[in-house]
Write a protein that holds these residues in place. Sequence first.
Motif, PDB file in Angstrom:
ATOM      1  N   GLU A 158       0.830  -1.201   0.000  1.00  0.00           N
ATOM      2  CA  GLU A 158       0.000   0.000   0.000  1.00  0.00           C
ATOM      3  C   GLU A 158       0.867   1.255   0.000  1.00  0.00           C
ATOM      4  O   GLU A 158       0.569   2.229  -0.697  1.00  0.00           O
ATOM      5  CB  GLU A 158      -0.921  -0.005   1.227  1.00  0.00           C
ATOM      6  N   SER A 159       1.938   1.238   0.767  1.00  0.00           N
ATOM      7  CA  SER A 159       2.842   2.392   0.806  1.00  0.00           C
ATOM      8  C   SER A 159       3.461   2.650  -0.558  1.00  0.00           C
ATOM      9  O   SER A 159       3.618   3.798  -0.981  1.00  0.00           O
ATOM     10  CB  SER A 159       3.950   2.160   1.842  1.00  0.00           C
ATOM     11  N   HIS A 162       0.985   4.398  -2.824  1.00  0.00           N
ATOM     12  CA  HIS A 162       0.912   5.820  -2.485  1.00  0.00           C
ATOM     13  C   HIS A 162       2.126   6.563  -3.033  1.00  0.00           C
ATOM     14  O   HIS A 162       2.012   7.673  -3.558  1.00  0.00           O
ATOM     15  CB  HIS A 162       0.844   5.992  -0.968  1.00  0.00           C
ATOM     16  N   HIS A 165       1.901   7.063  -6.783  1.00  0.00           N
ATOM     17  CA  HIS A 165       0.903   8.088  -7.094  1.00  0.00           C
ATOM     18  C   HIS A 165       1.462   9.486  -6.845  1.00  0.00           C
ATOM     19  O   HIS A 165       1.294  10.393  -7.667  1.00  0.00           O
ATOM     20  CB  HIS A 165      -0.347   7.858  -6.244  1.00  0.00           C
ATOM     21  N   TRP A 216      -7.968  10.657  -5.350  1.00  0.00           N
ATOM     22  CA  TRP A 216      -7.247   9.619  -4.605  1.00  0.00           C
ATOM     23  C   TRP A 216      -6.681  10.189  -3.307  1.00  0.00           C
ATOM     24  O   TRP A 216      -6.681   9.522  -2.272  1.00  0.00           O
ATOM     25  CB  TRP A 216      -6.128   9.062  -5.478  1.00  0.00           C
ATOM     26  N   MET A 217      -6.227  11.435  -3.364  1.00  0.00           N
ATOM     27  CA  MET A 217      -5.647  12.060  -2.179  1.00  0.00           C
ATOM     28  C   MET A 217      -6.679  12.229  -1.068  1.00  0.00           C
ATOM     29  O   MET A 217      -6.338  12.222   0.116  1.00  0.00           O
ATOM     30  CB  MET A 217      -5.046  13.420  -2.539  1.00  0.00           C
ATOM     31  N   VAL A 220      -6.689   9.258   1.331  1.00  0.00           N
ATOM     32  CA  VAL A 220      -5.493   8.930   2.106  1.00  0.00           C
ATOM     33  C   VAL A 220      -5.728   9.289   3.558  1.00  0.00           C
ATOM     34  O   VAL A 220      -6.109  10.410   3.887  1.00  0.00           O
ATOM     35  CB  VAL A 220      -4.259   9.684   1.564  1.00  0.00           C
TER      36      VAL A 220
END
Length: 221
Positions: A158-159, A162, A165, A216-217, A220
């Motif tokens: 997952e990191s 991110h 992206h 997407w942000m 988070v």
Amino acid sequence: MANNSAREWAVDNAYFDSTPDYWLNSNRETRDQHIVRNKQIENTVSAHLTQVLSCRLREGYTIKSVNYTPNDNQIEVRLLLPYRHNVNIEYNLTSTLPSKSPPADGEESAPECQYEVIVEGNYNFIHDVTCAIKKPIKSAYRSATINQFWTTIKSLTESDKHEIHLHNFTRNAWSRNIPESIKNGVPLFFMPPNSSDAVISSKNIVHSQFAQYWKWMLGVN
């Protein structure tokens, strides 16, 4: 240690307990524990070495060793996360260093790093978290330990998502160039009644690309 003739070098972290003196001075119980290594992940990530490295260091990993091979212009960084007593998560990162001279065609190739995740620990722990034939575990503590371990491993992937992206912000102009409609006051998203999911307010392709990146942000944590 260093090899001056080939200009190949390696640096080991002296603060890891892997020296002969450690094994001579450690107690019998520590020496007799059988440590098993098991590879969990082998993959690539589209990001620069420094980006992946800084991300892992913020997550608590420590650099164990660094090796540089000049013939291939490759660098390997081995990191270690002390997960629990006698259990470590090793993260080995390999990447080709960028050339100092600009590319002939003027376009820089997309960055890429190879990595592998290895778990080392006592046999009982490795068996619990990797055994393909699962038997019912009555102990709530053991179940929680296994679930926590896989959550930690999953968080690495997952990191990386991110990180990729965020890296697109510098690589793609559409992620940072604000559309004229937004500058003129058109909202980027709107919230439908009885919904917590933001919806893009315009179907214009430029607006949509910009909005998809920033939507997407919003998710988070």
